[in-house]
Write a protein that holds these residues in place. Structure first.
Motif, PDB file in Angstrom:
ATOM      1  N   ASP A 130     -35.987 -10.079   1.344  1.00 28.80           N
ATOM      2  CA  ASP A 130     -37.296  -9.567   1.082  1.00 28.80           C
ATOM      3  C   ASP A 130     -36.973  -8.475  -0.005  1.00 28.80           C
ATOM      4  OD1 ASP A 130     -39.671  -8.471   1.549  1.00 28.80           O
ATOM      5  OD2 ASP A 130     -39.375  -7.530   3.404  1.00 28.80           O
ATOM      6  N   CYS A 131     -36.356  -7.496   0.194  1.00 28.64           N
ATOM      7  CA  CYS A 131     -36.484  -6.535  -0.859  1.00 28.64           C
ATOM      8  C   CYS A 131     -35.585  -6.967  -2.236  1.00 28.64           C
ATOM      9  CB  CYS A 131     -35.963  -5.116  -0.456  1.00 28.64           C
ATOM     10  SG  CYS A 131     -34.416  -4.775   0.054  1.00 28.64           S
ATOM     11  N   LYS A 132     -34.555  -7.436  -2.074  1.00 31.56           N
ATOM     12  CA  LYS A 132     -33.358  -7.771  -3.127  1.00 31.56           C
ATOM     13  C   LYS A 132     -32.855  -6.545  -3.518  1.00 31.56           C
ATOM     14  CE  LYS A 132     -35.296 -12.090  -4.766  1.00 31.56           C
ATOM     15  NZ  LYS A 132     -35.875 -12.649  -6.020  1.00 31.56           N
ATOM     16  N   ASN A 171     -32.174  -2.663   0.926  1.00 26.19           N
ATOM     17  CA  ASN A 171     -32.879  -1.908   1.803  1.00 26.19           C
ATOM     18  C   ASN A 171     -33.157  -2.685   3.148  1.00 26.19           C
ATOM     19  OD1 ASN A 171     -33.155   0.711   0.235  1.00 26.19           O
ATOM     20  ND2 ASN A 171     -34.636  -0.621  -1.039  1.00 26.19           N
ATOM     21  N   CYS A 172     -33.383  -3.882   3.194  1.00 33.62           N
ATOM     22  CA  CYS A 172     -34.060  -4.531   4.383  1.00 33.62           C
ATOM     23  C   CYS A 172     -33.151  -5.207   5.147  1.00 33.62           C
ATOM     24  CB  CYS A 172     -35.297  -5.536   3.854  1.00 33.62           C
ATOM     25  SG  CYS A 172     -34.323  -7.022   3.125  1.00 33.62           S
ATOM     26  N   ALA A 173     -31.836  -5.755   4.715  1.00 31.48           N
ATOM     27  CA  ALA A 173     -30.803  -6.189   5.467  1.00 31.48           C
ATOM     28  C   ALA A 173     -31.172  -7.938   5.786  1.00 31.48           C
ATOM     29  CB  ALA A 173     -30.395  -5.590   6.655  1.00 31.48           C
ATOM     30  N   SER A 174     -32.257  -8.269   5.298  1.00 29.20           N
ATOM     31  CA  SER A 174     -32.723  -9.631   5.441  1.00 29.20           C
ATOM     32  C   SER A 174     -31.516 -10.533   4.971  1.00 29.20           C
ATOM     33  CB  SER A 174     -34.060 -10.041   4.809  1.00 29.20           C
ATOM     34  OG  SER A 174     -35.045  -9.295   5.150  1.00 29.20           O
ATOM     35  N   CYS A 175     -30.934 -10.092   4.066  1.00 30.66           N
ATOM     36  CA  CYS A 175     -29.959 -11.129   3.335  1.00 30.66           C
ATOM     37  C   CYS A 175     -28.580 -10.938   3.940  1.00 30.66           C
ATOM     38  CB  CYS A 175     -30.001 -10.913   1.915  1.00 30.66           C
ATOM     39  SG  CYS A 175     -29.375  -9.272   1.437  1.00 30.66           S
ATOM     40  N   LEU A 176     -28.484 -10.359   5.042  1.00 28.54           N
ATOM     41  CA  LEU A 176     -26.865 -10.372   5.530  1.00 28.54           C
ATOM     42  C   LEU A 176     -26.161 -11.532   5.627  1.00 28.54           C
ATOM     43  CD1 LEU A 176     -25.117  -8.205   6.853  1.00 28.54           C
ATOM     44  CD2 LEU A 176     -26.110  -8.874   8.988  1.00 28.54           C
ATOM     45  N   ALA A 180     -26.220  -9.858   0.574  1.00 27.92           N
ATOM     46  CA  ALA A 180     -26.197 -11.189  -0.532  1.00 27.92           C
ATOM     47  C   ALA A 180     -26.994 -10.544  -1.677  1.00 27.92           C
ATOM     48  CB  ALA A 180     -26.836 -12.167  -0.223  1.00 27.92           C
ATOM     49  N   CYS A 181     -27.782  -9.596  -1.661  1.00 28.54           N
ATOM     50  CA  CYS A 181     -28.354  -9.165  -2.888  1.00 28.54           C
ATOM     51  C   CYS A 181     -27.526  -8.056  -3.483  1.00 28.54           C
ATOM     52  CB  CYS A 181     -29.837  -8.686  -2.390  1.00 28.54           C
ATOM     53  SG  CYS A 181     -29.943  -7.276  -1.629  1.00 28.54           S
ATOM     54  N   GLN A 182     -26.455  -7.654  -2.768  1.00 26.43           N
ATOM     55  CA  GLN A 182     -25.506  -6.539  -3.607  1.00 26.43           C
ATOM     56  C   GLN A 182     -24.071  -7.036  -4.018  1.00 26.43           C
ATOM     57  OE1 GLN A 182     -26.758  -3.304  -4.006  1.00 26.43           O
ATOM     58  NE2 GLN A 182     -28.766  -4.592  -3.603  1.00 26.43           N
TER      59      GLN A 182
HETATM   60 FE1  FES Z   1     -33.234  -6.560   1.250  1.00 21.78          FE
HETATM   61 FE2  FES Z   1     -30.850  -7.907   0.411  1.00 21.78          FE
HETATM   62  S1  FES Z   1     -33.118  -8.560   0.263  1.00 21.78           S
HETATM   63  S2  FES Z   1     -31.118  -6.060   1.420  1.00 21.78           S
END
Ligand code: FES
Length: 122
Positions: free
Chosen positions: A41-43, A46-51, A101-103
């Motif tokens: 979501d946020c890339k 912040n959102c943790a969608s990409c865990l 994944a975004c980090q």
């Molecule tokens: Fe939101 Fe990675 S896309 S934390």
């Protein structure tokens, strides 16, 4: 060069892609480039969608771990990283099991990245 193998029950089969040495793309960017459906979501950590869950081909070899304060805080909030794992990462360069994944930027190590396909559901 690193081999990144993506694995998920929502994929027909695992897919391995190659991250060029010195590349600074995140795992999420690599996944997008290769049409691998890691939720996001946020890339921006912040959102943790990409865990994702990460396993290493050579788990006993030290890695260059870089956890940002934002990623640490988010993983702690989710109960996906312990104080001992943070210390292992920062003091001994041993990687934690879960990442965002975004980090996460793959370096030279071969890894398998697992995700369920549900946002935040690694
Ligand atoms: Fe939101 Fe990675 S896309 S934390």
């Amino acid at each position: 060069m690193a081999n990144i193998t993506f694995s998920s029950p929502i994929m027909h089969e695992q897919k391995t892609v190659y991250a060029v040495a010195g590349d600074t793309k995140t795992i999420l960017a690599l996944a997008e480039e290769h049409r691998i459906p890691i939720p996001f979501d946020c890339k921006d950590g912040n959102c943790a969608s990409c865990l994702i869950e990460v396993t290493y081909a050579e788990p006993s070899v030290k890695k260059g771990i870089h956890l940002t304060e934002k990623e640490k805080a988010k993983l702690r909030e989710l109960g996906k990283i312990t104080a001992a794992e943070i210390e292992d990462a920062e003091v001994r360069d041993m990687p934690p099991r879960y990442r965002l994944a975004c980090q996460f930027i793959a370096r030279d190590e071969d890894v398998t990245v697992s995700f369920t396909g549900e946002p935040g559901g690694a």
